[in-house]
Design a protein around this motif. Structure first.
Motif, short mmCIF file in Angstrom:
data_model
loop_
_atom_site.label_atom_id
_atom_site.label_comp_id
_atom_site.label_asym_id
_atom_site.label_seq_id
_atom_site.Cartn_x
_atom_site.Cartn_y
_atom_site.Cartn_z
N MET A 41 29.23 49.69 36.39
CA MET A 41 29.41 50.58 37.54
C MET A 41 30.84 51.09 37.65
O MET A 41 31.18 51.76 38.61
CB MET A 41 29.04 49.85 38.83
N GLY A 42 31.69 50.77 36.69
CA GLY A 42 33.07 51.21 36.76
C GLY A 42 33.90 50.28 37.61
O GLY A 42 33.52 49.15 37.89
N TYR A 43 35.05 50.79 38.08
CA TYR A 43 35.92 49.99 38.92
C TYR A 43 35.43 50.00 40.35
O TYR A 43 34.38 50.56 40.66
CB TYR A 43 37.36 50.51 38.82
N TYR A 44 36.22 49.43 41.27
CA TYR A 44 35.79 49.29 42.66
C TYR A 44 35.35 50.62 43.26
O TYR A 44 34.36 50.69 43.97
CB TYR A 44 36.92 48.68 43.49
N GLY A 45 36.09 51.69 42.95
CA GLY A 45 35.73 52.99 43.50
C GLY A 45 34.37 53.47 43.04
O GLY A 45 33.75 54.31 43.68
N GLY A 46 33.88 52.93 41.92
CA GLY A 46 32.58 53.34 41.42
C GLY A 46 31.42 52.76 42.18
O GLY A 46 30.28 53.19 42.01
N ILE A 47 31.66 51.78 43.06
CA ILE A 47 30.58 51.17 43.82
C ILE A 47 30.74 51.43 45.31
O ILE A 47 30.03 50.84 46.12
CB ILE A 47 30.48 49.66 43.55
N GLY A 48 31.65 52.33 45.70
CA GLY A 48 31.86 52.59 47.12
C GLY A 48 32.45 51.38 47.81
O GLY A 48 33.26 50.67 47.25
N ILE A 49 32.03 51.12 49.05
CA ILE A 49 32.48 49.91 49.72
C ILE A 49 31.81 48.72 49.04
O ILE A 49 30.75 48.84 48.43
CB ILE A 49 32.14 49.94 51.23
N ALA A 50 32.44 47.58 49.14
CA ALA A 50 31.91 46.39 48.48
C ALA A 50 30.51 46.10 49.00
O ALA A 50 30.29 46.03 50.21
CB ALA A 50 32.82 45.20 48.74
N PRO A 51 29.52 45.92 48.13
CA PRO A 51 28.15 45.64 48.59
C PRO A 51 28.09 44.31 49.34
O PRO A 51 28.79 43.36 49.02
CB PRO A 51 27.35 45.55 47.28
N ASP A 52 27.25 44.26 50.36
CA ASP A 52 27.06 43.03 51.11
C ASP A 52 26.38 42.00 50.22
O ASP A 52 25.38 42.30 49.56
CB ASP A 52 26.21 43.31 52.35
N THR A 53 26.89 40.78 50.20
CA THR A 53 26.34 39.76 49.31
C THR A 53 24.96 39.28 49.72
O THR A 53 24.31 38.55 48.97
CB THR A 53 27.29 38.55 49.23
N ALA A 54 24.47 39.69 50.90
CA ALA A 54 23.12 39.30 51.32
C ALA A 54 22.05 39.87 50.40
O ALA A 54 20.94 39.35 50.35
CB ALA A 54 22.87 39.75 52.75
N ILE A 55 22.36 40.93 49.65
CA ILE A 55 21.35 41.56 48.80
C ILE A 55 21.36 41.00 47.39
O ILE A 55 20.54 41.41 46.56
CB ILE A 55 21.55 43.09 48.74
N PHE A 56 22.25 40.05 47.11
CA PHE A 56 22.37 39.54 45.74
C PHE A 56 21.77 38.15 45.60
O PHE A 56 21.92 37.29 46.46
CB PHE A 56 23.84 39.52 45.30
N ASP A 57 21.11 37.96 44.46
CA ASP A 57 20.57 36.65 44.12
C ASP A 57 21.66 35.73 43.59
O ASP A 57 21.68 34.53 43.88
CB ASP A 57 19.46 36.82 43.07
N ARG A 58 22.57 36.30 42.82
CA ARG A 58 23.67 35.52 42.26
C ARG A 58 24.76 36.46 41.77
O ARG A 58 24.52 37.66 41.60
CB ARG A 58 23.20 34.63 41.10
N ILE A 59 25.94 35.90 41.54
CA ILE A 59 27.08 36.63 41.00
C ILE A 59 27.47 35.96 39.69
O ILE A 59 27.72 34.76 39.65
CB ILE A 59 28.28 36.64 41.96
N GLU A 60 27.54 36.74 38.61
CA GLU A 60 27.91 36.22 37.30
C GLU A 60 29.29 36.76 36.92
O GLU A 60 29.58 37.94 37.13
CB GLU A 60 26.89 36.64 36.25
N VAL A 61 30.13 35.89 36.37
CA VAL A 61 31.48 36.28 35.97
C VAL A 61 31.63 36.07 34.47
O VAL A 61 31.42 34.98 33.95
CB VAL A 61 32.55 35.47 36.72
N LEU A 62 31.97 37.15 33.77
CA LEU A 62 32.22 37.10 32.34
C LEU A 62 33.72 37.19 32.11
O LEU A 62 34.34 38.20 32.42
CB LEU A 62 31.50 38.26 31.63
N ARG A 63 34.30 36.14 31.59
CA ARG A 63 35.73 36.13 31.31
C ARG A 63 35.97 36.55 29.87
O ARG A 63 35.22 36.21 28.97
CB ARG A 63 36.30 34.73 31.55
N GLY A 64 37.05 37.32 29.68
CA GLY A 64 37.38 37.76 28.33
C GLY A 64 37.39 39.27 28.23
O GLY A 64 37.68 39.96 29.20
#
Length: 206
Positions: free
Chosen positions: A8-31
């Motif tokens: 989705m690009g950088y922060y500006g590509g997703i508008g305001i930060a989505p509310d976490t109530a709509i997410f099942d989980r958050i995955e972080v890929l390092r590297g």
């Protein structure tokens, strides 16, 4: 940032930060995500996985209250929409009203999220969904911290002191439509086609 594995690009590509109530989980890929997804920077990538309809009926209501007049109510209902279970739906609604520890600031956040999912065959699933999210904050914006005396000592101001004018405000609205089709080739491989259309509006008074 990614949503359901789609860059989705950088922060500006997703508008305001989505509310976490709509997410099942958050995955972080390092590297270096550019080697794997073709988009990102060396620091890593955050993948936000949306909640999808479930095969069994479920309903959940969550109420929260906290310090400085913080209140939030969320509702989440999901399940099959036909007897065969080939059509499923999920609806999430939330509302947040809060004040802050510093003076002259309050915010509201209404949220509406829905998704329909249908089996097009034994190995193919299609889904379509929407998100409406609005954030508004009245007062407390653009404060530049608290002053100190000429010799650098603390003036002993109250913790709630704020020099952000009460007439300042910030409003942001996101309307989003999305959909995807996933075909499972076997237990190890699948093909997914997805698309998202998002309209973001912002208004503020410094």
């Amino acid at each position: 940032f990614m949503t359901d594995g789609v860059p989705m690009g950088y922060y500006g590509g997703i508008g305001i930060a989505p509310d976490t109530a709509i997410f099942d989980r958050i995955e972080v890929l390092r590297g270096a995500p550019g080697l794997l997804i073709g988009n990102g920077d060396p620091g890593g990538t955050v993948n936000m996985v949306r909640k999808r309809p479930l095969a069994e009926k479920q309903m959940q209501i969550t109420a929260r209250a906290g310090s400085w007049d913080y209140y939030r109510l969320d509702g989440d209902i999901t399940g099959p929409l036909n007897d065969a279970g080939t059509l499923r739906g999920r609806l999430i609604a939330g509302y947040e009203d809060r004040h802050y520890f510093y003076d002259e600031a309050q915010s509201k956040l209404p949220l509406l999220y829905g998704m329909l999912e249908a089996d097009l065959g034994e190995n193919t699933v299609a889904a379509v969904g929407m998100r409406y999210q609005h954030y508004s904050q009245q007062g407390g914006r653009w404060a530049q911290g608290l002053p100190r005396s000429s010799d650098g000592s603390d003036l002993g101001l109250s913790r709630s002191t704020s020099y952000g004018p009460s007439w300042t405000y910030f409003k942001s609205t996101v309307r989003e439509l999305f959909g995807d089709i996933t075909h499972n080739i076997n237990s190890n491989w699948s093909v997914k086609v997805s698309g998202t259309v998002q309209l973001s509006e912002r208004e503020d008074a410094p």
